[in-house]
Write an enzyme that holds these catalytic residues in place. Structure first.
Site, PDB file in Angstrom:
ATOM      1  N   SER A  13     -26.749  53.506  33.432  1.00 43.83           N
ATOM      2  CA  SER A  13     -26.840  52.243  32.443  1.00 43.83           C
ATOM      3  C   SER A  13     -25.539  52.940  30.851  1.00 43.83           C
ATOM      4  CB  SER A  13     -27.764  53.250  31.309  1.00 43.83           C
ATOM      5  OG  SER A  13     -27.489  54.882  31.314  1.00 43.83           O
ATOM      6  N   HIS A  25     -24.973  58.128  26.347  1.00 47.27           N
ATOM      7  CA  HIS A  25     -24.624  57.363  25.565  1.00 47.27           C
ATOM      8  C   HIS A  25     -23.838  57.315  24.063  1.00 47.27           C
ATOM      9  CE1 HIS A  25     -29.170  55.591  27.493  1.00 47.27           C
ATOM     10  NE2 HIS A  25     -28.153  55.277  28.161  1.00 47.27           N
ATOM     11  N   ASP A  30     -31.103  52.356  22.061  1.00 50.32           N
ATOM     12  CA  ASP A  30     -32.600  53.285  22.710  1.00 50.32           C
ATOM     13  C   ASP A  30     -33.163  53.564  21.513  1.00 50.32           C
ATOM     14  OD1 ASP A  30     -29.612  55.074  23.519  1.00 50.32           O
ATOM     15  OD2 ASP A  30     -30.144  53.525  24.892  1.00 50.32           O
TER      16      ASP A  30
END
Lengths: 167, 180
Positions: free
Chosen positions: B57, B96, B123
């Site tokens: 990701s 992230h 998210d």
């Protein structure tokens, strides 16, 4: 003392140590780079400015973003991650940062660019404080190395503000 | 029959001492690795100072198998930082980037929204039911540096545990059979 196992062990240890030292030196060489980036953002249009049903302000705007970030690239740079964030304060929050647009620049040739875009991510406040508010647009960049330490910095552009009324 | 008994006894005693020495050296290796790990935890201020990237990701910045070095300081969390966080109820930490920060006037607490570079949306789908933002206590550290490919060892050992057992067995065998 000279069995295959010992030799293999010595070889592996030596090569791992050398690799680690090379990675560290590569990362340190990034510090020799002198950086001179420049950027300019113009807000072309406020497309709309509304209050959501859940009572948070939301705005959509179109921007012209132009920048020259070529001096940030070194031989140890894998890519540049840049994003434009709006920063402002409200009576409720001392700082709000909302990312509006981001891009990945994979190579030096792409680092000098001009783009006309609306905000990629929704600009939603925590509250109803945006009317008439002044805000800054900041272009942030993250230099992601092929190996080692990552650098991040930004250019702050001031002087933008929201309209006084919803539209 | 007496001298057979003597020989057997002397052989057994040598084996015992060698075995004990090797067990102690193995113990020393394991404990020094533990000391280094715990020391890193103290220096970086983070519960897990090194993490392996497990998903795609954050490509093309971090690929599966890279390892990230984390550091946690009292500095406020700002947009653009790459953070590692845990969601209540999920055991695997997620790496992230922060895209939204709201910091309160009075308490200085922050609400943070994250998104993987390679993901389309933010998210919120990953957070717990009804959770809109992350708070500081969810965040384990900021990524400050990385090494490519080194994490594949951990991924292979986790996904095919048989390799882990083979490695440990081989290591144990090596220790026992080595002459010094």
């Amino acid at each position: 003392m000279h069995s295959f196992g010992y030799r293999l062990n010595g070889l592996l240890t030596f090569s791992v140590t050398i690799l680690a030292i090379m990675c560290a030196i590569a990362s340190l060489s990034d510090n020799l780079n002198s950086r001179s980036p420049s950027a300019e953002i113009q807000v072309m249009n406020i497309n709309w400015f509304q209050k959501q049903p859940q009572a948070n302000d939301e705005v959509s705007l179109t921007m012209n973003i132009s920048a020259d970030l070529q001096s940030l690239f070194t031989w140890n740079t894998k890519q540049l991650f840049i994003f434009v964030a709006a920063e402002y304060d409200t009576p409720k929050n001392s700082l709000n940062q909302v990312s509006l647009w981001d891009a990945i620049i994979p190579a030096k040739v792409h680092a000098k660019f001009w783009i006309h875009t609306s905000n990629k991510y929704r600009f939603v406040d925590q509250g109803k404080y945006l009317r008439g508010k002044k805000f800054n647009l900041t272009l942030h960049w993250h230099v992601m190395p092929k190996t080692g330490k990552m650098f991040a910095d930004k250019i702050v552009l001031t002087g933008y503000s929201f309209p006084e009324e919803y539209r | 029959m007496g001298w057979i008994g003597e020989t057997v006894d002397s052989v057994k005693s040598i084996q015992m001492r060698q075995l004990l020495t090797q067990a102690v050296s193995l113990g020393m290796i394991v404990t020094s690795a533990l000391i280094i790990w715990k020391g890193l935890m103290c220096i970086t201020g983070s519960e897990s100072p090194v993490v392996v990237v497990l998903s795609g990701s954050m490509e093309p910045a971090f690929k599966r198998g890279d390892i990230l070095f984390l550091h946690m300081s009292k500095d406020p969390i700002r947009a653009g930082e790459i953070v590692v966080f845990n969601i209540d109820g999920r055991e695997i930490p997620i790496v992230h980037r922060v895209i939204k920060v709201h910091e309160r006037q009075d308490t200085g607490e922050v609400d943070v929204l994250t998104k993987g570079d390679n993901n389309y949306g933010d998210d919120r789908l990953l957070y717990a039911q009804g959770q809109l933002y992350l708070q500081r206590h969810h965040i384990m550290g900021r990524a400050v540096g990385f090494l490519p490919y080194v994490g594949w060892v951990t991924i292979i050992m986790t996904e095919k545990p048989i390799i882990k057992y083979i490695l440990i067995g081989a290591l144990g065998l090596l220790v026992i059979t080595s002459k010094d």
